[in-house]
Scaffold this active site. Structure first.
Site, PDB file in Angstrom:
ATOM      1  N   HIS A 105      43.132  27.614   7.837  1.00  0.00           N
ATOM      2  CA  HIS A 105      42.002  28.516   7.604  1.00  0.00           C
ATOM      3  C   HIS A 105      42.031  29.648   8.632  1.00  0.00           C
ATOM      4  O   HIS A 105      42.352  29.456   9.791  1.00  0.00           O
ATOM      5  CB  HIS A 105      40.662  27.777   7.600  1.00  0.00           C
ATOM      6  CG  HIS A 105      40.381  26.967   8.811  1.00  0.00           C
ATOM      7  ND1 HIS A 105      39.833  27.500   9.946  1.00  0.00           N
ATOM      8  CD2 HIS A 105      40.567  25.653   9.068  1.00  0.00           C
ATOM      9  CE1 HIS A 105      39.682  26.557  10.850  1.00  0.00           C
ATOM     10  NE2 HIS A 105      40.134  25.425  10.350  1.00  0.00           N
ATOM     11  N   ASP A 139      53.599  45.672  -1.992  1.00  0.00           N
ATOM     12  CA  ASP A 139      54.299  46.364  -3.061  1.00  0.00           C
ATOM     13  C   ASP A 139      55.786  46.439  -2.718  1.00  0.00           C
ATOM     14  O   ASP A 139      56.206  46.058  -1.624  1.00  0.00           O
ATOM     15  CB  ASP A 139      53.675  47.735  -3.336  1.00  0.00           C
ATOM     16  CG  ASP A 139      53.747  48.699  -2.165  1.00  0.00           C
ATOM     17  OD1 ASP A 139      54.731  48.665  -1.398  1.00  0.00           O
ATOM     18  OD2 ASP A 139      52.817  49.512  -2.018  1.00  0.00           O
ATOM     19  N   ARG A 173      46.117  52.757   7.341  1.00  0.00           N
ATOM     20  CA  ARG A 173      47.527  52.402   7.127  1.00  0.00           C
ATOM     21  C   ARG A 173      48.157  51.666   8.311  1.00  0.00           C
ATOM     22  O   ARG A 173      48.735  50.586   8.144  1.00  0.00           O
ATOM     23  CB  ARG A 173      48.314  53.677   6.824  1.00  0.00           C
ATOM     24  CG  ARG A 173      49.786  53.456   6.641  1.00  0.00           C
ATOM     25  CD  ARG A 173      50.482  54.788   6.411  1.00  0.00           C
ATOM     26  NE  ARG A 173      51.917  54.627   6.355  1.00  0.00           N
ATOM     27  CZ  ARG A 173      52.766  55.591   6.577  1.00  0.00           C
ATOM     28  NH1 ARG A 173      52.331  56.803   6.872  1.00  0.00           N
ATOM     29  NH2 ARG A 173      54.056  55.379   6.504  1.00  0.00           N
ATOM     30  N   TYR A 223      49.675  52.253  -2.589  1.00  0.00           N
ATOM     31  CA  TYR A 223      48.622  51.528  -1.879  1.00  0.00           C
ATOM     32  C   TYR A 223      48.304  50.213  -2.595  1.00  0.00           C
ATOM     33  O   TYR A 223      47.162  49.780  -2.665  1.00  0.00           O
ATOM     34  CB  TYR A 223      47.351  52.378  -1.727  1.00  0.00           C
ATOM     35  CG  TYR A 223      47.578  53.665  -0.968  1.00  0.00           C
ATOM     36  CD1 TYR A 223      47.866  53.644   0.390  1.00  0.00           C
ATOM     37  CD2 TYR A 223      47.514  54.900  -1.607  1.00  0.00           C
ATOM     38  CE1 TYR A 223      48.087  54.817   1.092  1.00  0.00           C
ATOM     39  CE2 TYR A 223      47.723  56.083  -0.912  1.00  0.00           C
ATOM     40  CZ  TYR A 223      48.013  56.033   0.435  1.00  0.00           C
ATOM     41  OH  TYR A 223      48.222  57.201   1.124  1.00  0.00           O
ATOM     42  N   GLY A 224      49.327  49.565  -3.091  1.00  0.00           N
ATOM     43  CA  GLY A 224      49.157  48.340  -3.867  1.00  0.00           C
ATOM     44  C   GLY A 224      49.200  47.064  -3.052  1.00  0.00           C
ATOM     45  O   GLY A 224      49.189  45.981  -3.620  1.00  0.00           O
ATOM     46  N   ASN A 225      49.262  47.164  -1.730  1.00  0.00           N
ATOM     47  CA  ASN A 225      49.343  45.982  -0.863  1.00  0.00           C
ATOM     48  C   ASN A 225      47.968  45.342  -0.697  1.00  0.00           C
ATOM     49  O   ASN A 225      46.957  46.032  -0.667  1.00  0.00           O
ATOM     50  CB  ASN A 225      49.854  46.394   0.521  1.00  0.00           C
ATOM     51  CG  ASN A 225      51.070  47.273   0.442  1.00  0.00           C
ATOM     52  OD1 ASN A 225      52.115  46.844  -0.023  1.00  0.00           O
ATOM     53  ND2 ASN A 225      50.943  48.518   0.881  1.00  0.00           N
TER      54      ASN A 225
END
Length: 146
Positions: A22, A30, A109, A131-133
């Site tokens: 946890h 990406d 970023r 920006y797909g991360n």
């Protein structure tokens, strides 16, 4: 193959998800993300979209309920734009499994890169969206009682 395990989950990714404790974070990146520069534990999921991985991971993964935003995505660099449909697609994939999705934090970023460096692992996907991360923070798995 195992029954009940989504075929997008490789044995290596299943092992990493099980090892995480946890508060640990995992990056689903990406295809353009500098994963090998930032981290030593990199898993390949070439050709698989992040929304598909989220649908596969979510039944096995407890999102951290003790933080306000257990998901993090990179914010657009000043002067650039991002497609909000990417976030919507990811949240819809989680909600499809959980009924609802946790909140998302937008991270600058280089701060995102810093978090990726200390994440448990980075998964390079076939995602091509700018920006797909996304970073997932693992929570405490509920104890099942009789």
């Amino acid at each position: 193959m195992l029954k009940g395990i989504h075929p997008a989950l490789s044995p290596e990714l299943l092992k990493v998800l099980a090892e995480m404790g946890h508060g640990d974070e995992i990056v689903l990146s990406d295809a353009h993300f500098p994963a090998h520069q930032l981290h030593h534990k990199v898993i390949r999921a070439d050709g698989i979209q992040i929304a598909t991985l989220l649908e596969a991971i979510t039944p096995l993964f407890e999102y951290d309920q003790y933080v306000e935003r257990p998901l993090a995505m990179m914010q657009a660099v000043h002067g650039d734009s991002l497609d909000l449909a990417v976030e919507e697609r990811y949240l819809a994939a989680i909600a499809k499994i959980n009924g609802k999705a946790p909140l998302v934090e937008r991270v600058e970023r280089f701060a995102f890169y810093d978090r990726a460096k200390i994440a448990y692992a980075v998964v390079i996907t076939g995602e091509l969206a700018k920006y797909g991360n996304i970073i997932l923070k693992k929570g405490v798995t509920p104890v099942l009682t009789d």
